[in-house]
Design a protein around this motif. Structure first.
Motif, mmCIF file in Angstrom:
data_model
loop_
_atom_site.group_PDB
_atom_site.id
_atom_site.type_symbol
_atom_site.label_atom_id
_atom_site.label_comp_id
_atom_site.label_asym_id
_atom_site.label_seq_id
_atom_site.Cartn_x
_atom_site.Cartn_y
_atom_site.Cartn_z
ATOM 1 N N PHE A 237 0.815 -1.211 0.000
ATOM 2 C CA PHE A 237 0.000 0.000 0.000
ATOM 3 C C PHE A 237 0.855 1.271 0.000
ATOM 4 N N ASP A 238 2.137 1.159 0.349
ATOM 5 C CA ASP A 238 2.931 2.400 0.402
ATOM 6 C C ASP A 238 3.744 2.657 -0.866
ATOM 7 N N THR A 239 3.397 1.984 -1.962
ATOM 8 C CA THR A 239 4.158 2.174 -3.205
ATOM 9 C C THR A 239 3.845 3.512 -3.872
ATOM 10 N N ARG A 240 4.885 4.032 -4.528
ATOM 11 C CA ARG A 240 4.719 5.171 -5.434
ATOM 12 C C ARG A 240 4.994 4.646 -6.844
ATOM 13 N N THR A 241 5.101 5.528 -7.821
ATOM 14 C CA THR A 241 5.280 5.062 -9.202
ATOM 15 C C THR A 241 6.453 4.079 -9.279
ATOM 16 N N HIS A 242 6.179 2.911 -9.838
ATOM 17 C CA HIS A 242 7.173 1.833 -9.832
ATOM 18 C C HIS A 242 6.967 0.904 -11.026
ATOM 19 N N ILE A 243 7.927 -0.002 -11.179
ATOM 20 C CA ILE A 243 7.828 -1.037 -12.216
ATOM 21 C C ILE A 243 7.172 -2.246 -11.592
ATOM 22 N N THR A 244 6.222 -2.821 -12.306
ATOM 23 C CA THR A 244 5.533 -3.978 -11.748
ATOM 24 C C THR A 244 5.493 -5.122 -12.754
ATOM 25 N N GLU A 245 5.500 -6.337 -12.223
ATOM 26 C CA GLU A 245 5.351 -7.539 -13.056
ATOM 27 C C GLU A 245 3.855 -7.817 -13.166
ATOM 28 N N LEU A 246 3.369 -7.989 -14.367
ATOM 29 C CA LEU A 246 1.941 -8.270 -14.525
ATOM 30 C C LEU A 246 1.658 -9.745 -14.231
ATOM 31 N N LEU A 247 0.543 -9.995 -13.581
ATOM 32 C CA LEU A 247 0.146 -11.388 -13.323
ATOM 33 C C LEU A 247 -0.376 -12.002 -14.625
ATOM 34 N N GLN A 248 -0.269 -13.324 -14.708
ATOM 35 C CA GLN A 248 -0.713 -13.996 -15.930
ATOM 36 C C GLN A 248 -2.192 -13.691 -16.224
ATOM 37 N N GLU A 249 -3.016 -13.579 -15.170
ATOM 38 C CA GLU A 249 -4.450 -13.317 -15.407
ATOM 39 C C GLU A 249 -4.658 -11.936 -16.044
ATOM 40 N N THR A 250 -3.797 -10.984 -15.708
ATOM 41 C CA THR A 250 -3.898 -9.648 -16.308
ATOM 42 C C THR A 250 -3.417 -9.689 -17.753
ATOM 43 N N ILE A 251 -2.322 -10.424 -17.973
ATOM 44 C CA ILE A 251 -1.804 -10.576 -19.338
ATOM 45 C C ILE A 251 -2.874 -11.233 -20.212
ATOM 46 N N ASP A 252 -3.490 -12.294 -19.700
ATOM 47 C CA ASP A 252 -4.534 -12.988 -20.466
ATOM 48 C C ASP A 252 -5.734 -12.078 -20.696
ATOM 49 N N GLY A 253 -6.100 -11.305 -19.660
ATOM 50 C CA GLY A 253 -7.264 -10.412 -19.778
ATOM 51 C C GLY A 253 -7.035 -9.308 -20.789
ATOM 52 N N ASN A 254 -5.783 -8.845 -20.890
ATOM 53 C CA ASN A 254 -5.499 -7.742 -21.812
ATOM 54 C C ASN A 254 -5.058 -8.228 -23.193
ATOM 55 N N ALA A 255 -4.965 -9.561 -23.363
ATOM 56 C CA ALA A 255 -4.533 -10.117 -24.651
ATOM 57 C C ALA A 255 -5.514 -9.767 -25.765
ATOM 58 N N ARG A 256 -6.781 -9.479 -25.388
ATOM 59 C CA ARG A 256 -7.772 -9.140 -26.422
ATOM 60 C C ARG A 256 -7.351 -7.916 -27.231
ATOM 61 N N PHE A 257 -6.490 -7.054 -26.668
ATOM 62 C CA PHE A 257 -6.046 -5.861 -27.388
ATOM 63 C C PHE A 257 -4.808 -6.125 -28.246
ATOM 64 N N PHE A 258 -4.189 -7.286 -28.067
ATOM 65 C CA PHE A 258 -2.942 -7.618 -28.770
ATOM 66 C C PHE A 258 -3.174 -8.767 -29.742
ATOM 67 N N GLU A 259 -2.134 -9.078 -30.557
ATOM 68 C CA GLU A 259 -2.255 -10.201 -31.496
ATOM 69 C C GLU A 259 -2.427 -11.513 -30.753
ATOM 70 N N SER A 260 -1.706 -11.642 -29.627
ATOM 71 C CA SER A 260 -1.781 -12.868 -28.829
ATOM 72 C C SER A 260 -1.304 -12.542 -27.419
ATOM 73 N N ALA A 261 -1.552 -13.467 -26.482
ATOM 74 C CA ALA A 261 -1.100 -13.243 -25.103
ATOM 75 C C ALA A 261 0.420 -13.113 -25.065
ATOM 76 N N ALA A 262 1.113 -13.796 -26.010
ATOM 77 C CA ALA A 262 2.574 -13.764 -26.031
ATOM 78 C C ALA A 262 3.104 -12.365 -26.336
ATOM 79 N N SER A 263 2.323 -11.538 -27.025
ATOM 80 C CA SER A 263 2.825 -10.196 -27.358
ATOM 81 C C SER A 263 2.451 -9.138 -26.317
ATOM 82 N N VAL A 264 1.749 -9.532 -25.254
ATOM 83 C CA VAL A 264 1.445 -8.574 -24.180
ATOM 84 C C VAL A 264 2.707 -8.411 -23.321
ATOM 85 N N PRO A 265 3.154 -7.145 -23.118
ATOM 86 C CA PRO A 265 4.329 -6.960 -22.252
ATOM 87 C C PRO A 265 4.099 -7.569 -20.868
ATOM 88 N N LYS A 266 5.175 -8.006 -20.236
ATOM 89 C CA LYS A 266 5.038 -8.682 -18.943
ATOM 90 C C LYS A 266 5.239 -7.729 -17.773
#
Ligand SMILES: N[C@@H]1[C@@H](O)[C@H](O)[C@@H](COP(=O)(O)O)O[C@@H]1O
Length: 242
Positions: free
Chosen positions: A147-176
């Motif tokens: 909860f105390d984070t400020r702007t940072h780099i984060t690793e996306l969870l697989q469920e987020t990558i899969d959920g956002n894959a609809r905007f990309f060619e495939s889940a493999a091309s979604v940044p991690k």
């Protein structure tokens, strides 16, 4: 938390857009925090239509977006910078130099520090628009983010990558990875409006509002913010306790 429930998506987007438009009219130099994802798209359309019809003036408005994918240049069609330019900024009279989206490339540590400093220099964010992930993420702050984070780099969870894959060619091309405002950055804004619709969001909305405040449900921290309004449709609100 204040909760407004709308019968259909059209009236929901109209109300969210009107809240943003009213904020701009009340303070032409307002600092807006903006979000991407599909949730705000129709809201942004309403703002562009209003600008054309009624001439709402964005020439002095400053904006800060929540997040950006690591590795995507702003010219990449799936970058959030590209999304914001094409879905909103190009349809308003806001100079692009007053719009801020974190850089997904370059020295990322410096990107994060500069972003926080820029928000502070602008006097903080007056009004932040948020969506919510089905797992309760806000920005790209995934479950487990401190909860105390400020702007940072984060690793996306697989469920987020899969959920956002609809905007990309495939889940493999979604940044991690992504650059995201932190939870504390979001908690520091003066006012939050969160938009969610559809049954897919119902469990996250229930846990955010009725569940415990816990880092495993990032949006639950908003229970502790002094000025939050949820704009929901009936489906997203369906599991809330009466
Ligand atoms: N980083 C964004 C979030 O800011 C957004 O709230 C979420 C929900 O997306 P959607 O609005 O498409 O459901 O998606 C992405 O992960």
């Amino acid at each position: 938390m204040q909760i407004q429930i709308f019968q259909d998506e059209k009236s929901l987007h109209h109300a969210v857009a009107q809240t943003l438009i009213d904020a701009v009219k009340a303070n032409p130099k307002v600092v807006l925090g903006l979000a991407t994802g599909s949730s705000p798209l129709e809201t942004y359309n309403n703002m562009m239509v209003d600008h054309l019809k009624n001439g709402t003036d964005y020439s002095a408005v400053v904006t800060f977006n929540l997040d950006e994918y690591v590795g995507l240049e702003g010219t990449h069609t799936q970058s959030y910078r590209y999304f914001m330019n094409t879905s909103l900024f190009n349809g308003l009279n806001i100079p692009l130099s007053q719009t801020n989206v974190p850089d997904g490339t370059g020295d990322l540590k410096e990107v994060c520090e500069t972003y926080e400093a820029k928000i502070a220099k602008a006097g903080g964010i007056d009004l932040q628009l948020l969506g919510i992930g089905t797992n309760g993420h806000i920005g790209f702050n995934e479950p487990g983010t401190s909860f105390d984070t400020r702007t940072h780099i984060t690793e996306l969870l697989q469920e987020t990558i899969d959920g956002n894959a609809r905007f990309f060619e495939s889940a493999a091309s979604v940044p991690k990875k992504a650059v995201t405002m932190g939870i504390q950055t979001i908690m520091d804004v003066k006012r939050v409006i969160l938009i969610a619709y559809g049954s897919k969001k119902a469990a996250a909305i229930r846990d955010m509002v009725n569940g415990p405040v816990t880092e495993s449900m990032p949006a639950s921290i908003l229970q502790k913010h002094q000025d939050v309004t949820l704009f929901l449709d009936e489906e997203a609100a369906a599991l809330l306790k009466a």
